[in-house]
Design a protein around this motif. Sequence first.
Motif, PDB file in Angstrom:
ATOM      1  N   TYR A 911      -4.890 -19.871  29.079  1.00 52.76           N
ATOM      2  CA  TYR A 911      -4.323 -18.859  29.962  1.00 52.76           C
ATOM      3  C   TYR A 911      -5.060 -18.777  31.295  1.00 52.76           C
ATOM      4  CZ  TYR A 911      -1.815 -17.380  25.806  1.00 52.76           C
ATOM      5  OH  TYR A 911      -0.994 -17.354  24.710  1.00 52.76           O
ATOM      6  N   ASP A 939       1.353 -18.300  29.100  1.00 49.56           N
ATOM      7  CA  ASP A 939       2.020 -17.445  30.075  1.00 49.56           C
ATOM      8  C   ASP A 939       0.972 -16.711  30.897  1.00 49.56           C
ATOM      9  OD1 ASP A 939       3.494 -15.685  31.531  1.00 49.56           O
ATOM     10  OD2 ASP A 939       4.591 -14.839  29.830  1.00 49.56           O
ATOM     11  N   ALA A 941       1.188 -14.267  32.749  1.00 54.87           N
ATOM     12  CA  ALA A 941       1.354 -12.816  32.697  1.00 54.87           C
ATOM     13  C   ALA A 941       0.550 -12.213  31.545  1.00 54.87           C
ATOM     14  CB  ALA A 941       2.843 -12.466  32.566  1.00 54.87           C
ATOM     15  N   LEU A 942       0.379 -12.992  30.472  1.00 48.29           N
ATOM     16  CA  LEU A 942      -0.384 -12.481  29.321  1.00 48.29           C
ATOM     17  C   LEU A 942      -1.893 -12.510  29.558  1.00 48.29           C
ATOM     18  CD1 LEU A 942       1.618 -14.187  26.416  1.00 48.29           C
ATOM     19  CD2 LEU A 942       1.840 -11.838  27.265  1.00 48.29           C
ATOM     20  N   VAL A 944      -3.545 -11.343  31.955  1.00 44.04           N
ATOM     21  CA  VAL A 944      -4.057 -10.176  32.682  1.00 44.04           C
ATOM     22  C   VAL A 944      -4.950  -9.316  31.787  1.00 44.04           C
ATOM     23  CG1 VAL A 944      -3.416  -8.073  33.925  1.00 44.04           C
ATOM     24  CG2 VAL A 944      -2.072 -10.167  34.218  1.00 44.04           C
TER      25      VAL A 944
END
Length: 990
Positions: A911, A939, A941-942, A944
Amino acid sequence: MTDQPEPAAPDWRATVFLPKTDFPMKAGLAQKEPAILAKWAADDLYGQLRAARAGRERFILHDGPPYANGDIHMGHAMNKVLKDIVVRSQSLLGKDAPYVPGWDCHGLPIEWKVEEQYRKKKLDKDQVDPIAFRAECRAYAERWVDVQRDQFKRLGVMGDWDDPYLTMKYDAEATIAGELLKFAESAQLYRGAKPVMWSPVEKTALAEAEVEYEDITSTQIDVAFEIVESPIPELVNAHAVIWTTTPWTIPVNQALAYGPEVEYVHLNIVGHSSGIKSALVATALYAQFAKRVGLPPIASGSSDQGVSVECDGAFKGADLAGTLVRHPMHHLGGFFAKPRPMLPGDFVTTDAGTGLVHMAPDHGEDDFLLCKAHGIDPVFAVEGDGKYRADWGWLGGQGSVINPKFNAPDGPICTDLREAGGLLAASADFQHSYPHSWRSKAKVIFRATPQWFIAMDKALKPSPLPGRGLGEGPSPDTASLEGQALSPTLSPEGEREFTLRQTALAAIDATRFVPEKGRNRIGSMVAGRPDWVISRQRAWGVPIALYVNRATGDYLRDPAVNARIVAAFRAGGADAWVTADHQALLGNDHNAADYEPQSDILDVWFDSGSTHAFTIEARYGAGTVADLYLEGSDQHRGWFQSSLLESCGTRGHAPYKAVLTHGFALDGQGRKMSKSVGNVVDPLKIIGESGADILRLWVASTDYFEDVRIGKEVLATTSDAYRKLRNTYRYLLGALDGFDEAERVAPADMPELERYVLHLLATLDGELKAALGAFEFNRYARALTDFANNDLSAFFFDIRKDSLYCDAASDPKRRAYRTVLDLLFHALVRYAAPILCFTAEEVWGTRYPAGGSVHLLEWPEVDGAWANDDLRMKWERLRTMRQHLTAEVEPLRRGKVIGSSLEAEVTAVVYDPADAALLRATDFAELAITAPVTVTEGDPALAVEMSGDDLVRFEVAKTEHDKCGRCWRHLPDVAEDSALCGRCAEVVAG
């Protein structure tokens, strides 16, 4: 058609470069070490080392002398191993680090053992010719020096064993006598009759360092002294009551002491069994007093026994000035008939007792000083054997005074006091700590006898030059002395003069202490210690070679006479004083009939305190100061202090730059070792079963600044740590088989992994040097073992074994790996040498049979430029991910889904783009020792809410790739099981 057997898979073992070495995994230290010791002796390794380091910066560790009187114990072993590690490590750093072992050969420990033989034969030592007796003591010491020497050598301790220092050598005895005469010539020496700790069993004075404290139960008594004269009329015929736990001192009482600011109450008593009708005690202590003697509270009516008490006034202690009392045994006449004065004593408190203290100047320091200030001298009633003088008016010829039965409530003292009406209470139930001789284990007493003292608070002449910047502490100047104990005085010529106490305290400020808390410990002892009593009433030792004028009582201070005394000692040892022609020593300027030669011997602490003079200065030049003294923490009151005072009194500075103290060796449960308990751990047994290197590694691995434990479990842990280190050396030896300089690769041309390991080596190198500088060998040993176990065996060796075994001999990666292994070998064998002195020699000799001793080598050349912080951060992240993946693989292996990590095919879901780039740029499958690793990006977005290990997720499954028959890796280019991968096929084809 019959089935044909499948052809056997090819055997590729002959094509794999497996490590080869004769170095065995099983150590067999107990059998190997004696042979290594013999080789060191035959090769004169110590002499070789002195020659190799000649002219280098010198580092001197001065050996504190053990007593030559028995087999070594664990404390000896711990101490000597620590010293050897210091000396070997300083030599490894390139310094000239000689080590001269020594022994304390005089004094009571040895004399007592020789006397035991006489006692067994029921012979009186005093009837033996003194020269013959001293010869027996010398022979006893010589025998144990030889025994202990072999035992210390067996520990691997390297030193000048052929020429150790012994306090009984003639040159040493001459120097000791000369050091005493320096004190005499500077008038620091005096003869006085102060109370000192005295052993009635051994019949000699003892130093504080020769005493240990044990809990005992004593008889406590309350004794009434009738007041016969007082400025307070109502007190006449009342009784001043004292409390003591030493009934035997009552026959030597000469005064009572009161606290000037203490309030005292005058009591009228009715009906007490003693017949006492009035008493004087401290108001604050009445309740305790009443409980002991059986009195009710004041003005509370009668007790069950019909006893009542009323207050008849209260007085400040200062009001008692001029009061006289009489001894309970005054009816005996003579010494006991004389009235005793009541004197003001600042030391009198209301902590316990009655607030009044009986004074026996023969048997207490406070007693002595207070009585002396009022013109009262000791009477020397108690003899050296603990009995009262035969002519003493009460209990003459009786004792011993330390015998519990003699002091018991029904013993002669209490019985006589009771019959005289002076005993109010007696009970044998008072528990307290009491001094005992650490040799005979018998109780000691304070006893005033004529002794020789070195003054602590007399201005030194000539005044010393305090401080020489000897350690890492502040370098003192005269200003640093201003606040110490006493201010400097001015001589008639106006020069500033300092006392021995002030000079010693300044020297403590200038000394480095490891650990630092040692500074305060010895400092407080020196600040509060009394004058140094240096005389002993024994036979085996260096005589106090002084002549006392029979008419004046002063001792002769004649440099010419002193020079003849020292010369006589140098020629014939201390026996020269026993057999001396004193007129010849005195010369033509003095008449022997006018002088009394002294017969006492010197305190052995003076002997050992002088060792710097006949060892360090005699071998390395006048003014030479030892870099380090290293002993147990009890030596703050022993050798550290006696050496400090001796040197400060004669040279004006400490004999050392630094002082290191270690704790004591306890059993596995943390208990003090005791033969009676049966928990003694014998170092000689450990060496005989497991080898000295195991014991040495234990010493180095402990937090030896504190007390340490040793037992089966502790040694098992040490043996396991040793086994892992030995395995590291065995691997290095096997992996370097056949390595030569043509194979070497420059660090700049190495793969990142090799350069990262060089970074770790450079970091370790700095850490080890820092640990040596701090004398923190536990930190040193831990850093070394952690590096070998975690960075090498579990990481570097594990990853590169594939390259070592399966790459072509000419492959740059394999060459780089072996180059790093060579660098590691030369570093690690040196690093371990100070601690594992035998194993390091075995390792070095296995690779270089004709390469001389490892102990002639110096610190390895490790380039500090190898340290690379960027590489560190990158590879620390890779190692973290490797550990994370290993945790995911292990359950599959335990569940037998896969046989080994090589069967694990991995998908890394990443990530963090930086991690993804790092994994793609690295052969992570090689690092993790798995089948191929596929990197996919998760992803963003994950990411974060993710951090740390969560940023990489590993998915693990059993690979479908076939296994290479040679390297056993599961790879896409393996056509079928047991066939070769492309790399192995190329290597086999040549």
